[in-house]
Scaffold this motif. Structure first.
Motif, PDB file in Angstrom:
ATOM      1  N   GLN A  52       0.813  -1.218   0.000  1.00 48.45           N
ATOM      2  CA  GLN A  52       0.000   0.000   0.000  1.00 48.45           C
ATOM      3  C   GLN A  52       0.846   1.268   0.000  1.00 48.45           C
ATOM      4  O   GLN A  52       0.312   2.365   0.058  1.00 48.45           O
ATOM      5  N   TRP A  53       2.166   1.148  -0.085  1.00 44.81           N
ATOM      6  CA  TRP A  53       3.060   2.297  -0.064  1.00 44.81           C
ATOM      7  C   TRP A  53       3.893   2.350  -1.329  1.00 44.81           C
ATOM      8  O   TRP A  53       4.131   1.345  -1.967  1.00 44.81           O
ATOM      9  N   GLU A  54       4.339   3.546  -1.689  1.00 45.25           N
ATOM     10  CA  GLU A  54       5.263   3.695  -2.805  1.00 45.25           C
ATOM     11  C   GLU A  54       6.379   4.651  -2.400  1.00 45.25           C
ATOM     12  O   GLU A  54       6.193   5.507  -1.537  1.00 45.25           O
ATOM     13  N   THR A  55       7.519   4.483  -3.011  1.00 47.00           N
ATOM     14  CA  THR A  55       8.676   5.318  -2.701  1.00 47.00           C
ATOM     15  C   THR A  55       8.790   6.418  -3.739  1.00 47.00           C
ATOM     16  O   THR A  55       8.758   6.162  -4.938  1.00 47.00           O
ATOM     17  N   VAL A  80       8.465   7.701   1.635  1.00 52.55           N
ATOM     18  CA  VAL A  80       7.395   6.744   1.361  1.00 52.55           C
ATOM     19  C   VAL A  80       6.059   7.445   1.533  1.00 52.55           C
ATOM     20  O   VAL A  80       5.849   8.161   2.509  1.00 52.55           O
ATOM     21  N   PRO A  86       1.563   6.895   0.775  1.00 48.17           N
ATOM     22  CA  PRO A  86       0.529   5.910   0.447  1.00 48.17           C
ATOM     23  C   PRO A  86       0.248   5.894  -1.060  1.00 48.17           C
ATOM     24  O   PRO A  86       0.318   6.934  -1.718  1.00 48.17           O
ATOM     25  N   LYS A  87      -0.087   4.735  -1.601  1.00 46.63           N
ATOM     26  CA  LYS A  87      -0.420   4.623  -3.020  1.00 46.63           C
ATOM     27  C   LYS A  87      -1.788   5.214  -3.328  1.00 46.63           C
ATOM     28  O   LYS A  87      -2.064   5.568  -4.455  1.00 46.63           O
TER      29      LYS A  87
END
Length: 74
Positions: free
Chosen positions: A50-53, A63, A65-66
């Protein structure tokens, strides 16, 4: 008696520590995962999805949240 080398001195010093703290536990990463650990691994992998960098122009990363609707961390 011959002069002690570093390893012998180290083992003698840590032997004194083992007297108080007990022997070191030497575990292994080999073996079957328990059902509880497998379930925990699946849960942690789902949480990580549920996370993106995001990379900044200076090369640092953070980081977020998507979910595009969630602007709380941006």
């Amino acid at each position: 008696m011959a002069e002690e080398n570093f390893t012998q001195r180290f083992m003698r010093a840590t032997g004194r520590l083992r007297f108080f703290f007990g022997p070191a536990h030497r575990g292994t990463t080999e073996g079957e995962m328990t059902a509880e650990n497998k379930a925990l691994l699946v849960q942690r992998e789902a949480e990580a999805q549920q996370w993106e960098t995001v990379t900044r122009p200076d090369g640092s990363t953070y980081v977020v949240p998507k979910d595009p609707e969630d602007r709380s961390l941006r």
